[in-house]
Structures are given as C-alpha cells and as structure tokens.
Design a protein around this motif. Structure first.
Motif, PDB file in Angstrom:
ATOM      1  N   ILE A  38       0.836  -1.205   0.000  1.00  0.00           N
ATOM      2  CA  ILE A  38       0.000   0.000   0.000  1.00  0.00           C
ATOM      3  C   ILE A  38       0.870   1.252   0.000  1.00  0.00           C
ATOM      4  CG2 ILE A  38      -1.665   1.351   1.346  1.00  0.00           C
ATOM      5  CD1 ILE A  38      -2.853  -1.363   2.262  1.00  0.00           C
ATOM      6  N   LEU A  39       1.901   1.267   0.825  1.00  0.00           N
ATOM      7  CA  LEU A  39       2.783   2.437   0.881  1.00  0.00           C
ATOM      8  C   LEU A  39       3.471   2.670  -0.461  1.00  0.00           C
ATOM      9  CD1 LEU A  39       4.296   1.942   4.434  1.00  0.00           C
ATOM     10  CD2 LEU A  39       2.682   3.734   3.706  1.00  0.00           C
ATOM     11  N   SER A  40       3.863   1.607  -1.124  1.00  0.00           N
ATOM     12  CA  SER A  40       4.480   1.739  -2.440  1.00  0.00           C
ATOM     13  C   SER A  40       3.498   2.332  -3.445  1.00  0.00           C
ATOM     14  CB  SER A  40       4.978   0.369  -2.917  1.00  0.00           C
ATOM     15  OG  SER A  40       5.523   0.476  -4.202  1.00  0.00           O
ATOM     16  N   LEU A  41       2.272   1.833  -3.448  1.00  0.00           N
ATOM     17  CA  LEU A  41       1.254   2.336  -4.372  1.00  0.00           C
ATOM     18  C   LEU A  41       0.906   3.793  -4.093  1.00  0.00           C
ATOM     19  CD1 LEU A  41      -0.628   1.581  -6.716  1.00  0.00           C
ATOM     20  CD2 LEU A  41      -2.337   0.937  -5.008  1.00  0.00           C
ATOM     21  N   LEU A  42       0.879   4.170  -2.828  1.00  0.00           N
ATOM     22  CA  LEU A  42       0.525   5.550  -2.481  1.00  0.00           C
ATOM     23  C   LEU A  42       1.531   6.567  -3.022  1.00  0.00           C
ATOM     24  CD1 LEU A  42      -0.906   5.249   1.135  1.00  0.00           C
ATOM     25  CD2 LEU A  42      -2.139   5.925  -0.941  1.00  0.00           C
ATOM     26  N   LYS A  43       2.723   6.123  -3.373  1.00  0.00           N
ATOM     27  CA  LYS A  43       3.710   7.043  -3.959  1.00  0.00           C
ATOM     28  C   LYS A  43       3.242   7.555  -5.329  1.00  0.00           C
ATOM     29  CE  LYS A  43       7.591   4.905  -1.580  1.00  0.00           C
ATOM     30  NZ  LYS A  43       8.737   4.012  -1.716  1.00  0.00           N
ATOM     31  N   GLN A  44       2.340   6.824  -5.979  1.00  0.00           N
ATOM     32  CA  GLN A  44       1.801   7.241  -7.281  1.00  0.00           C
ATOM     33  C   GLN A  44       0.664   8.249  -7.161  1.00  0.00           C
ATOM     34  OE1 GLN A  44       0.455   4.204  -9.983  1.00  0.00           O
ATOM     35  NE2 GLN A  44       1.769   2.675  -9.045  1.00  0.00           N
ATOM     36  N   ILE A  45       0.087   8.349  -5.985  1.00  0.00           N
ATOM     37  CA  ILE A  45      -1.148   9.110  -5.818  1.00  0.00           C
ATOM     38  C   ILE A  45      -0.853  10.473  -5.203  1.00  0.00           C
ATOM     39  CG2 ILE A  45      -3.431   9.087  -4.744  1.00  0.00           C
ATOM     40  CD1 ILE A  45      -3.184   5.986  -4.712  1.00  0.00           C
ATOM     41  N   PRO A  46      -1.256  11.526  -5.882  1.00  0.00           N
ATOM     42  CA  PRO A  46      -1.028  12.876  -5.340  1.00  0.00           C
ATOM     43  C   PRO A  46      -2.036  13.206  -4.227  1.00  0.00           C
ATOM     44  CG  PRO A  46      -2.159  13.017  -7.451  1.00  0.00           C
ATOM     45  CD  PRO A  46      -1.884  11.561  -7.206  1.00  0.00           C
ATOM     46  N   LEU A  47      -1.732  12.741  -3.003  1.00  0.00           N
ATOM     47  CA  LEU A  47      -2.626  12.992  -1.877  1.00  0.00           C
ATOM     48  C   LEU A  47      -2.615  14.474  -1.514  1.00  0.00           C
ATOM     49  CD1 LEU A  47      -1.733   9.940   0.390  1.00  0.00           C
ATOM     50  CD2 LEU A  47      -3.814  10.266  -0.954  1.00  0.00           C
ATOM     51  N   LYS A  48      -3.791  14.970  -1.133  1.00  0.00           N
ATOM     52  CA  LYS A  48      -3.902  16.373  -0.728  1.00  0.00           C
ATOM     53  C   LYS A  48      -4.714  16.478   0.555  1.00  0.00           C
ATOM     54  CE  LYS A  48      -7.700  17.090  -4.005  1.00  0.00           C
ATOM     55  NZ  LYS A  48      -7.986  15.672  -4.138  1.00  0.00           N
ATOM     56  N   GLU A  49      -4.633  17.628   1.179  1.00  0.00           N
ATOM     57  CA  GLU A  49      -5.372  17.854   2.414  1.00  0.00           C
ATOM     58  C   GLU A  49      -6.857  17.575   2.195  1.00  0.00           C
ATOM     59  OE1 GLU A  49      -6.280  21.474   5.523  1.00  0.00           O
ATOM     60  OE2 GLU A  49      -4.458  21.550   4.317  1.00  0.00           O
ATOM     61  N   GLY A  50      -7.457  16.881   3.142  1.00  0.00           N
ATOM     62  CA  GLY A  50      -8.872  16.543   3.042  1.00  0.00           C
ATOM     63  C   GLY A  50      -9.134  15.168   2.452  1.00  0.00           C
ATOM     64  N   ASP A  51      -8.107  14.535   1.872  1.00  0.00           N
ATOM     65  CA  ASP A  51      -8.287  13.192   1.322  1.00  0.00           C
ATOM     66  C   ASP A  51      -8.478  12.190   2.456  1.00  0.00           C
ATOM     67  OD1 ASP A  51      -8.092  14.006  -1.287  1.00  0.00           O
ATOM     68  OD2 ASP A  51      -6.038  13.322  -1.572  1.00  0.00           O
ATOM     69  N   VAL A  52      -9.255  11.163   2.165  1.00  0.00           N
ATOM     70  CA  VAL A  52      -9.516  10.069   3.092  1.00  0.00           C
ATOM     71  C   VAL A  52      -9.107   8.788   2.376  1.00  0.00           C
ATOM     72  CG1 VAL A  52     -11.316   8.802   4.333  1.00  0.00           C
ATOM     73  CG2 VAL A  52     -11.437  11.300   4.178  1.00  0.00           C
ATOM     74  N   ILE A  53      -8.432   7.904   3.080  1.00  0.00           N
ATOM     75  CA  ILE A  53      -7.995   6.642   2.490  1.00  0.00           C
ATOM     76  C   ILE A  53      -8.881   5.523   3.018  1.00  0.00           C
ATOM     77  CG2 ILE A  53      -6.096   4.995   2.309  1.00  0.00           C
ATOM     78  CD1 ILE A  53      -4.215   7.449   2.652  1.00  0.00           C
TER      79      ILE A  53
END
Length: 149
Positions: A38-53
């Motif tokens: 999961i941590l590896s995959l999250l490197k592809q995703i531009p997370l921003k404030e307010g996002d929920v996983i």
C-alpha cells in the motif's frame, strides 16, 4: 482507485502496480504483508489535504487499541490522512468503535473502523454509497481489480 464523492458510481482514477510480497501471512499481523504494498502504491497518488484513504480491512481490532492494517497505515502517514477500514468479515475481538453498516436489503453487515475521522460520521456516507447491495459499487470494483492484478 480514487473517487471524488462518497455517492459516486465511477472512479476518477485507477492506480496499480505489481509489488513483491516480502512477508508470509501471519495471523494477527496482516499489516506486515500488505502495508509495504500500500505504501508503495501511495507514492503514485497525489494525496492532498482533506483526502480520506479507504482500506479493505480493519483500522482498529479491539477495545484495547490493537491496530489493524489501517491503523498502521495511519501511523506511517504521520496521522495526516484519515484512514477508513471497511471489512466484510467480523473480527472476533470486541471493539466499541467498530460500526456495523447494513446496506440495501442485506442481513449481513459491513464493518467500519477508522482513525483520524469519527466512524459515526462515516456510517451514513458508506450506507449511501452507490449500489443497491451490501458492497458499494466502487468497493466491489476495487475488490475485483485487486484479484486480477
């Protein structure tokens, strides 16, 4: 998979990668096997404030604060993004923060746990996610995608 609103029928993006699993399954320590992926995959995703996983599984496991996969993910992300766990099977230990959600006409609930966001606020959102059945459309699609990759 990313979506904008809880009620959406379609995702806005799908992220995937093949990751070597470096740990064997260990009862009570599922996170050891899944968290690195999961941590590896999250490197592809531009997370921003307010996002929920949202994770398929548990964030908390019992009243004593034992963490599940989502709890460890929340910690690894420095508690910056709320993590919501939606599980299909009930975990044996009691957890007074675990919420049962009945969707559609199903007599079998989904089980909700979270960190960084009140699970009571999420119950209605998840109950009203798109789809007529127990599993919301997007979560069912995500489950299918993870089985093919």
């Amino acid at each position: 998979m990313a979506f904008e609103n809880w009620e959406d029928a379609e995702e806005i993006a799908v992220y995937n990668e093949r990751t070597d699993i470096t740990a064997d399954y260990e009862s009570g320590a599922f996170y050891k096997r899944e968290l690195p992926c999961i941590l590896s995959l999250l490197k592809q995703i531009p997370l921003k404030e307010g996002d929920v996983i949202v994770v398929d599984g548990y964030v908390t496991l019992n009243d004593e604060g034992k963490m599940g996969l989502g709890g460890y993910l929340y910690e690894k992300l420095n508690e910056k993004y709320p993590v919501v766990g939606i599980a299909k099977n009930e975990f044996a230990s009691p957890d007074n923060l675990r919420k049962s959600i009945y969707r559609g006409e199903s007599k079998t609930p989904l089980f909700l746990t979270s960190k960084g966001i009140d699970p009571d606020l999420l119950k209605t959102k998840i109950k009203h996610m798109h789809g007529l059945y127990r599993m919301p459309t997007l979560l069912k699609k995500l489950d299918q995608l993870t089985r093919v990759i």
